[in-house]
Design an enzyme around this catalytic site. Structure first.
Site, short mmCIF file in Angstrom:
data_model
loop_
_atom_site.label_atom_id
_atom_site.label_comp_id
_atom_site.label_asym_id
_atom_site.label_seq_id
_atom_site.Cartn_x
_atom_site.Cartn_y
_atom_site.Cartn_z
N ASP A 1 -2.41 58.73 38.34
CA ASP A 1 -1.60 57.72 37.65
C ASP A 1 -0.18 58.21 37.41
O ASP A 1 0.71 57.42 37.10
CB ASP A 1 -2.21 57.38 36.28
CG ASP A 1 -3.43 56.50 36.41
OD1 ASP A 1 -3.50 55.75 37.40
OD2 ASP A 1 -4.30 56.56 35.53
N ASP B 1 -5.38 48.53 33.43
CA ASP B 1 -6.55 48.88 34.23
C ASP B 1 -7.71 48.04 33.75
O ASP B 1 -7.89 47.86 32.55
CB ASP B 1 -6.87 50.36 34.04
CG ASP B 1 -6.03 51.21 34.97
OD1 ASP B 1 -5.75 50.74 36.08
OD2 ASP B 1 -5.64 52.31 34.57
N THR C 1 -25.70 56.64 51.68
CA THR C 1 -26.85 55.72 51.59
C THR C 1 -26.54 54.51 50.72
O THR C 1 -27.09 53.44 50.90
CB THR C 1 -28.07 56.43 51.00
OG1 THR C 1 -27.71 56.91 49.69
CG2 THR C 1 -28.50 57.61 51.85
#
Lengths: 707, 571
Positions: A547, A312, A402
Site C-alpha cells: 500500500d 478497502d 487444487t
C-alpha cells in the site's frame, strides 16, 4: 499513548497558558502574526503616550490608562488563546515523555552475515538512546522495546497500549505486514530480535511528542493564504486610520493618538488574528483526541478538501471476512446433512470462513462445534464402522492449485471449495454433478456472495452435497456514513480483489458510489493518479507494504498503526486504533478546521460595522455635532464609546477561545446549506453582537464610573 | 420622483439586460478568433506590426506587452499635445498644452480615465482630439477588454499557464467591436443633431446683441467611442451637458445605454468562456443590484432636494411644469431622473462623462456617486476593467466564504491559495491606498488646498472625489476643484497610472496563477457561485470592504455635510 479526555479549561493547562501568554509577548514571536504585532506596537505607543501625559501632568490620564491596559489585554488574550491550544498538546507530550523510560537494550552483534542467525546469548547492555539504525536488539518478555524497528526474528505478543491506548496485546512477527514494532511498547511473551530502523530522536514517539507539542508546527498553506488576507486588511485599515489624521486636521483638529490607535485595533481583524494559530493547533489536537497522529497540519487541511475516498472493502466496509450465511442442499440431500458435512469439513479449517461455517451449523442445526477427536467418532457413526476404532482423520489444506480443502477420514473424504474444482473432483471419482449446482452458484455470485461447494466421497461414491453461501457482511451503519459523505460532496470508491459481479453487489449493499474490482496495487495507484489528474484530492487508508506507494501518492494517506513500517512512513497520518473507517472522522475534522477559520474571519470583519458606529461619531462629534446622529447606540460619551469598543474587542477573543478550540459545530450537509447556516450565525451574528456588547459595556462603564 | 422618471430608468435597465446575450455571444466569437469578416484587415495589421499571432503568452509576457503598448502610446500623445501648435488641423491656432497638463492628459486618456483639467474647445486642436484622444478612447477600452479576457482565460483554461496574445486581443477588440459599433452609433447621434465637422468656430450675434463664439468640431465620432469605451472625456468642457454633444433625451438614452452596453455583454461572454452561464448571471445580478441601489439613492436624494430650500418656501415638489427637487447644475432638457440615471451610470462604469454637475448634487446624491466609484468600479464598470475588478472581488468573496463551508476555497474549480490571495489583496489594496494617501496629503498641504472652491466637508469631498475618480479611472469631476494646477496635474496624473497599471499587473498575475491550476469538478461540497445566496454575499463583500475602507473619510465629507444640511447648515 493514552489519550486523556481533558475538560476544555483544565486548571493546570490554564495556569501554564496564563504564564505563556506573557512569555509570548517577545517581539520575535509576535512577528509571526502580523495582525497582533500591530496591536502590540499600538499598545507600546499608547503606553508611551501615557508616560508622556503622566510626566507632563496632563488631564484625562484615566482614559489613556484604560485604553492602554485594554490594548495590552488584547495582545495577551490572543497569546493566551494560542497557549491554551498548545497547552493541551504539551500536557499530552509530557505524558508521552514519561512513558519513554530510559531503558537498556540487549544489543546483539549484527556485524556478521545478515542472513545467518545471530547469537542470541552474546548481547551487551546498551542504553536505548545510543542505538543506531541497523542495530539488532533482543527483547524478551517484560522488556520494553527500546526503539522503532522491524522484527528480524521471532513471534511475540506485544503490549502497545502506551501508543494506542488499546490494552489487548498484538502479535508481531518477522516478515509480512505485522513486522513493525514501536519503541516504548512492551514484549509480553516469547522473544523478538529487532532490527532498529530509527536513529535517536527520530523514533515514532519522538515525532509524536514533537507533533503534539507543536514544536515543528509550520503554517499550513491555507493558514498562509488567510494570513495574507488578514495582513492585507490590516494594511488597508492602517492606511484608513493614518490618513484619518490629516482629514481630522483639515476638518478642525487632530485626534489624540490613543484614540486613533483604539480605532485601528478595533478595525483590524484581531478576533481571527488572535485565534488563528489556536484554531490550527486545536485542529491537530482534535485529531489526536481521535487517536490519529497527523504528520503535518497540511494533511489535516487536505483532509477537509478530499473529493474521493478510497476504502478497502475488507475490514473497512465489510467485517473483514466472508461468513457463511446459508447451507443449500442439492436434490435428494437433507439440509442438516449438508450442514453436518460442511461443519465436519471445516473443523480443521482455521480461516475465519471455516470458523463461520462451524458456527452457522451450530446455530442453525444445533450441531456442536466438535473437536477433531469428537469428529472422529461422528464420522465413525453413520458409516456403521466400529465405534471404538478411531478413524485417522487427515486435514487436506487449501492450496492454490487444487482450490479446495477438506478432510480424509478413512473411506470418507470431504471436500469444499470453488465450484468448478469440486465438480472436477467429483467427476474424477466418477460421481455426477447435478445441474442445479451451477444454477445455485450463479445465483449466489450475482448476489455478491461466494459459493463454496461441499462434496463427499464415501466408499468410492462421490456426490455433490450442497453449497455453502459465504457472504461479505457489510458493517452496520456504513450506508448512513456514505450518505453523509455524499452530502459533503465526497465520492467513495470501494477497492476489492473480488470479481466485478461480487464487487458490484457489495458496493450496492454498502451504498458506495463506485468500486474498483480485481484491484492490484498498481490499479489502486493508477486510480489515485487518475482522480488527481482530474483535480481531485484523494484519501485512502492502508497498512501493507504494497500500500505504501499509493499511501504516498494519495493526498491524505492514513496508515494503520498495526501496519508495516513502510506504510507508516508513506502515509501522512497514522491511526493508532488501526480503524480504517476513521477516515471519515479525519475528513470531518479537516472540514471543521477550515470552517472555524472562515467563520471567525467573517465574524471579525462583520464586527467592524458596529465599531465604526461607536468610534467615528465619538471622534468627531466635537468638530461636527451633527455626527451625533451616527451614534445609533446612544453611547454615553465619546470616551465611553471608544473604551467600550476596545474592551469588547479584547473580551470577544476570550469569549471565542472555546469555539476556537472546539471548532464550529459541524453537521454533514451540502456546501450551500452549511454556508447559509454559518453566514447567518457568524456573518449576521457578527453584525449584531457587537452592537449589543458595546452598548452593555458602555452602560457598565457608566455605572462603575470608569468614564 | 415621478412615474415617468422610473419608467425611463426601468426601460434603460431592460435594454441593458437584453443586450447582454447577443453582444456577449458576439464577443465570445471575437475573442476566440472565429469572427473573421475583417480577416484581411486584421492580417494586414499583424503583418505591419510584426505580431506573431500564434504566440500564446505567459502572464508576464501579456502584462509586459500591455505595459509597453500603453507606455509608447502615452508618450506619443504627450509629444503631439506638446507640439499641437505646429501640427496641422488646428484652425483655431491653439497653443501647446503645458507639460504637466500634457502629462496628466496623456496618462489620463491612456488609462481610460479621461480626467480633463482643460476645456476641450479652448485647448485641444482637432488633430489632438481626433488622432490622440479619440485613439486612446479606442485603445484604452480595447486594452481593458483584452485584460479581462486574459483573466477569464486564466479561469477557463486547465493547467495551461498561458493567457492568450495581448496584441491579437487588442486588435480584435478594436476592429470587430469598438470600431463598427462607434461607426453605426455615430450616425444615430448625427441624426439627432450631434455635430460632425472641421469648421472653425462660429462667431455669432446673440439675441441680446452680444457676440458669442460657438465651438465646432468632429463631435459625433468622438462621442460614441467616449461612451462605448467608458472613456468619458468630452469634446467640450460641458461634456454631455453640451447641446452639441447630447442634444435630446433620445441621445441621452443612447449615451447611457452605450456606457453599460459592452460591460453587460462582457459578463455574458464570461459565462460562456468559463462554461457557467448561471454564475455569469449571478455576477450580472449583483452588478445590477448595486446599480439599482445607487440610482435609487441618487434619484431619491435629488428629487427630494434641499430641505433648507423647502423651508424657505421654494417649491421642491415635482409637478407637471416644475421638476422640483434639486435642479442646481442639471439641464432642464434632462430633468432629475435622467440626470440621476446618467450620474449613477457614469460613476458605476468608470465612464466619467456627465450631463449634470456632480458638485451641485445634494450631499447624499454626491455620496452615492462617490461610493459608486469607491466600490472599485465593479458595477458593470469600465469596459473590461469592471469585469476583471469584480472577478478579483469574487476571488476574495469565495476565499472568505469558501472557508466557511470547510474546503480550501475553489472558484470555478480553481483552488484559491496563498499566491492568488496575495495578488487579489494587492489589487484590493492599491486602490484605497492611492486614494486615501493622496487625498490626505492634499488636505494637508497648501497646493492641495489652493484649488478648493468650497471650505468644510464639501471641500474635503471635492478632493476625495478627484482622487477617487482618477484612481478608479473614472474621470468625472466634482468640478469644485481647480485641477489645472501644477500639483494636481502631477498628483492626479500619477494617480490614474497607479489606479490602472498597478492594478492590472497583479490582476494578470492572478490570471496567470489561476491558469496553471487544474479544474476540480464541482460537487455538493463545492462553494456555490450561483443563486441568490452568492449574489447577496458578493454584494455584501463589495459593499462592506469598500465601506470599511472609506467610511472615516466619507464621514468627514458628504456624510457630515448631509447631516449638517438636515440641521440647517450648509458649506
Amino acid at each position: 499513548m493514552t489519550i486523556q479526555k481533558r475538560p476544555l479549561f483544565d486548571p493546570p493547562i490554564v495556569m501554564r497558558a496564563m504564564r505563556d501568554a506573557f512569555v509570548k509577548l517577545a517581539p520575535r514571536h509576535m512577528l509571526r502574526n502580523p495582525v497582533m504585532f500591530v496591536v502590540l506596537v499600538g499598545s507600546v505607543l499608547t503606553t508611551l503616550v501615557l508616560a508622556r501625559d503622566v510626566t507632563a501632568g496632563h488631564a484625562g490620564i484615566s482614559f489613556t490608562l484604560q485604553i492602554s491596559i485594554w490594548l495590552w489585554f488584547t495582545v495577551i488574550f490572543a497569546n493566551f488563546a494560542e497557549a491554551m491550544a498548545e497547552g493541551r498538546g504539551k500536557a499530552q507530550a509530557d505524558a508521552l515523555r514519561a512513558s519513554r523510560t530510559q531503558t537498556h537494550a540487549k544489543r546483539l552483534d549484527a556485524s556478521g552475515n545478515r542472513n545467518a542467525p545471530v547469537d542470541k546469548l552474546a548481547f551487551e547492555l546498551t542504553p536505548a538512546p545510543s542505538l543506531r539504525r541497523g542495530d539488532l536488539v533482543l527483547c524478551t518478555p517484560g522488556d520494553v522495546i527500546p526503539s522503532d524497528g522491524e522484527v528480524a526474528e521471532g513471534v511475540a505478543s506485544v503490549d502497545e497500549s502506551a501508543i494506542t491506548g488499546e490494552s489487548a496485546p498484538v502479535i508481531r512477527e518477522s516478515g509480512g505486514d505485522r513486522s513493525a514494532v514501536t519503541g516504548g511498547t512492551k514484549v509480553l511473551s516469547d522473544y523478538l530480535v529487532i532490527r532498529i530502523t530509527a536513529n535517536p530522536g527520530e523514533t515514532f514517539i519522538d515525532r509524536m511528542i514533537a507533533l503534539v507539542e507543536g514544536a515543528t508546527r509550520q503554517k499550513t498553506p491555507n493558514e498562509i493564504a488567510l494570513t495574507i488576507l488578514l495582513s492585507g486588511l490590516t494594511i488597508i485599515f492602517l492606511i484608513a486610520v493614518v490618513t484619518l489624521q490629516p482629514f481630522a486636521t483639515y476638518s478642525g483638529g487632530p485626534v489624540p493618538i490613543p484614540v486613533l490607535i483604539a480605532l485601528l485595533v478595533c478595525l483590524i481583524p484581531t478576533t481571527i488574528g488572535g485565534l488563528l494559530s489556536a484554531i490550527g493547533i486545536a485542529g491537530m489536537d482534535r485529531m489526536i483526541q481521535q487517536n490519529v497522529i497527523s504528520m503535518s497540519g497540511r494533511a489535516v487541511e487536505a483532509a477537509g478538501d478530499v473529493n474521493t475516498l478510497l476504502l478497502d472493502k475488507t475490514g473497512t466496509i465489510t467485517l473483514g471476512n466472508r461468513q457463511a450465511v446459508e447451507f443449500m442442499a442439492m436434490p435428494g440431500v437433507e439440509q442438516s446433512y449438508v450442514a453436518d458435512r460442511a461443519q465436519l469439513a471445516s473443523l480443521a479449517d482455521e480461516t475465519p470462513e471455516g470458523r463461520s461455517i462451524v458456527v452457522l451449523a451450530k446455530e442453525k442445526f444445533g450441531l456442536r462445534g466438535r473437536t477433531l477427536a469428537e469428529g472422529n467418532r461422528a464420522i465413525a457413526d453413520p458409516a456403521a464402522d466400529r465405534h471404538d476404532i478411531p478413524v485417522q482423520m487427515e486435514f487436506v489444506p487449501f492450496s492454490a492449485s487444487t482450490r479446495m480443502s477438506g478432510i480424509n477420514a478413512g473411506r470418507l473424504q470431504l471436500r469444499k471449495g470453488a465450484g468448478d474444482s469440486v465438480a472436477a473432483w467429483v467427476r474424477e471419482q466418477s460421481g455426477v454433478v447435478p445441474p442445479e449446482m451451477t444454477i445455485e452458484i450463479e445465483k449466489i455470485a450475482r448476489a455478491g456472495g461466494t459459493p463454496l461447494v461441499v462434496a463427499e466421497c464415501e466408499h468410492g461414491a462421490a456426490r455433490v452435497l450442497g453449497i455453502i453461501y459465504l457472504k461479505d457482511v457489510v458493517k452496520g451503519g456504513m450506508r448512513e456514513r456514505f450518505d453523509r459523505l455524499r452530502a459533503m460532496g465526497i465520492r467513495t470508491v470501494m477497492i476489492t480483489g473480488d470479481n466485478p459481479l461480487t464487487a458490484a453487489a457489495i458496493a450496492q449493499e454498502a451504498g458506495v458510489d463506485d468500486f474498483l474490482a480485481e484491484a492490484k496495487p498498481e490499479d489502486k495507484m493508477a486510480l489515485i493518479k487518475r482522480e488527481q489528474a482530474g483535480g481531485k484530492l484523494v484519501a485512502m487508508t492502508g497498512d501493507g507494504t504494497n500500500d505504501a506507494p499509493a499511501l504516498a501518492q494519495a493526498d491524505v494517506g492514513v496508515a494503520m498503526n498495526s501496519g508495516t513500517q513502510a506504510a507508516k512512513e508513506a502515509g501522512n497520518m497514522i491511526d493508532l486504533d488501526s480503524n480504517p473507517t476513521k477516515l471519515i472522522e479525519v475528513v470531518e475534522i479537516g472540514k471543521q478546521l477550515l470552517m472555524t477559520r472562515g467563520s471567525l474571519t467573517t465574524f471579525s470583519i462583520a464586527n467592524d460595522v458596529a465599531k465604526y458606529f461607536a468610534i467615528i461619531p465619538a471622534m468627531f462629534v466635537v468638530t461636527y455635532p451633527a455626527l451625533q446622529t451616527l451614534n445609533i447606540m446612544r453611547l454615553h460619551s465619546p470616551q465611553s464609546a471608544i473604551l467600550a469598543s476596545v474592551i469588547f474587542n479584547a473580551l470577544i477573543i476570550i469569549a471565542l477561545i472555546p469555539l476556537a478550540l472546539r471548532g464550529v459545530r459541524y453537521r454533514p450537509a451540502s456546501a450551500a446549506v452549511i454556508l447559509r447556516r454559518n453566514l447567518f450565525i457568524y456573518g449576521f451574528g457578527g453584525l449584531v453582537v457587537p452592537f449589543v456588547g458595546i452598548k452593555l459595556i458602555d452602560m457598565l462603564l457608566v455605572v462603575t464610573r470608569l468614564v | 420622483m415621478t412615474l415617468n422618471g422610473w419608467l425611463q430608468i426601468l426601460f434603460f435597465s431592460l435594454c441593458v439586460l437584453l443586450i447582454a446575450k447577443p453582444l456577449g455571444l458576439y464577443l465570445v466569437r471575437v475573442y476566440d478568433g472565429s469572427m473573421r469578416w475583417l480577416r484581411p484587415v486584421e492580417r494586414a495589421i499583424y503583418r505591419m506590426c510584426g505580431v506573431d499571432v500564434e504566440e500564446d503568452q505567459h502572464w508576464t509576457r501579456y502584462a509586459a506587452a500591455l505595459l509597453f503598448f500603453s507606455a509608447v502610446s502615452m508618450l506619443f500623445t504627450y509629444l503631439v499635445l506638446r507640439l499641437q501648435a505646429v501640427l496641422p488641423l488646428n484652425p483655431q491656432h491653439l497653443a501647446a498644452i503645458p507639460d504637466r497638463q500634457a502629462f496628466e492628459t496623456s496618462a489620463s486618456f491612456t488609462t481610460n480615465t479621461n480626467w480633463q483639467s482643460y476645456s476641450g474647445e479652448v485647448a485641444m486642436s482637432y488633430l489632438s482630439q481626433m488622432t490622440q484622444l479619440a485613439f486612446h478612447n479606442f485603445m484604452s477600452a480595447a486594452v481593458g477588454m483584452a485584460a479581462a479576457v486574459a483573466l477569464i482565460r486564466g479561469l477557463a483554461r486547465r493547467s495551461a499557464g498561458r493567457l492568450g496574445n495581448f496584441y491579437v486581443d487588442l486588435v480584435r477588440g478594436t476592429l470587430y467591436v469598438l470600431l463598427p459599433a462607434s461607426l453605426i452609433l455615430a450616425f444615430v447621434l448625427v441624426q439627432q443633431g450631434v455635430i460632425q465637422n472641421f469648421k472653425p468656430y462660429l462667431a455669432v450675434n446673440t439675441l441680446e446683441g452680444a457676440r458669442q463664439t460657438i465651438a465646432m468640431g468632429p463631435v459625433a465620432s468622438q462621442e460614441t467611442i467616449k461612451q462605448l469605451g467608458t472613456n468619458g472625456g468630452g469634446f467640450f468642457n460641458a461634456n454631455a451637458a453640451h447641446p452639441f454633444e447630447n442634444p435630446t433625451p433620445w441621445t441621452n438614452f443612447w449615451s447611457v445605454f452605450m456606457i453599460f452596453m459592452i460591460p453587460s455583454g462582457l459578463v455574458y461572454m464570461f459565462g460562456r468562456m468559463v462554461k457557467n452561464q448561471r454564475h455569469a448571471w449571478a455576477v450580472w445580478t449583483a452588478m445590477f443590484l448595486l446599480f439599482f441601489a445607487g440610482v435609487t439613492v441618487v434619484y431619491w436624494a435629488e428629487a427630494k432636494g434641499n430641505p433648507i430650500h423647502a423651508a424657505r418656501g421654494v417649491d421642491v415638489v415635482a409637478t407637471e411644469s416644475n421638476p422640483g427637487g434639486n435642479m442646481e447644475g442639471k439641464e432642464v432638457r434632462f430633468g432629475i431622473a435622467n440626470s440621476a440615471l446618467y450620474a449613477t451610470v457614469t460613476t458605476d462604469a468608470s465612464c466619467g462623462c456627465v450631463n449634470s454637475m456632480h458638485d451641485s448634487f445634494t450631499p447624499l446624491g454626491g455620496l452615492a456617486l462617490l461610493v459608486n466609484m469607491q466600490l472599485g468600479e465593479v458595477v458593470f464598470g469600465g469596459v473590461g476593467a469592471g469585469l476583471y475588478g469584480i472577478i478579483v472581488m469574487i476571488v476574495l468573496t469565495v476565499f472568505i466564504a469558501g472557508l466557511m463551508v470547510g474546503r480550501t476555497p475553489e472558484y470555478l474549480g480553481k483552488k484559491i491559495q496563498a499566491r492568488e490571495i496575495q495578488m487579489a489583496m494587492l489589487y484590493a489594496l492599491v486602490f484605497p491606498a492611492a486614494i486615501l494617501t493622496l487625498t490626505a496629503i492634499s488636505a494637508l498641504i497648501k497646493p492641495g488646498l489652493a484649488g478648493l472652491n468650497n471650505a468644510g466637508p464639501h471641500g474635503l469631498s471635492e478632493i476625495l472625489y478627484a482622487f477617487t475618480s482618477t484612481a478608479a479611472n473614472n474621470g468625472s469631476a466634482f468640478a469644485g476643484l481647480t485641477g489645472s494646477t501644477y500639483y494636481y496635474n502631477t498628483a492626479l496624473g500619477l494617480n490614474t497610472l497607479i489606479g490602472r497599471f498597478m492594478m492590472i499587473v497583479p490582476m494578470l498575475a492572478l490570471g496567470g496563477f489561476l491558469s496553471e491550476k487544474k479544474i476540480a469538478p464541482e460537487n455538493a461540497g463545492t462553494f456555490p457561485v450561483t443563486g441568490p445566496m452568492f449574489v447577496l454575499l458578493l454584494v455584501g463583500v463589495i459593499v462592506v470592504v469598500s465601506a470599511l475602507t472609506f467610511f472615516p473619510a466619507l464621514a468627514l465629507g458628504p456624510i457630515v455635510e448631509h447631516l449638517s444640511m438636515l440641521a440647517g447648515r450648509v458649506f
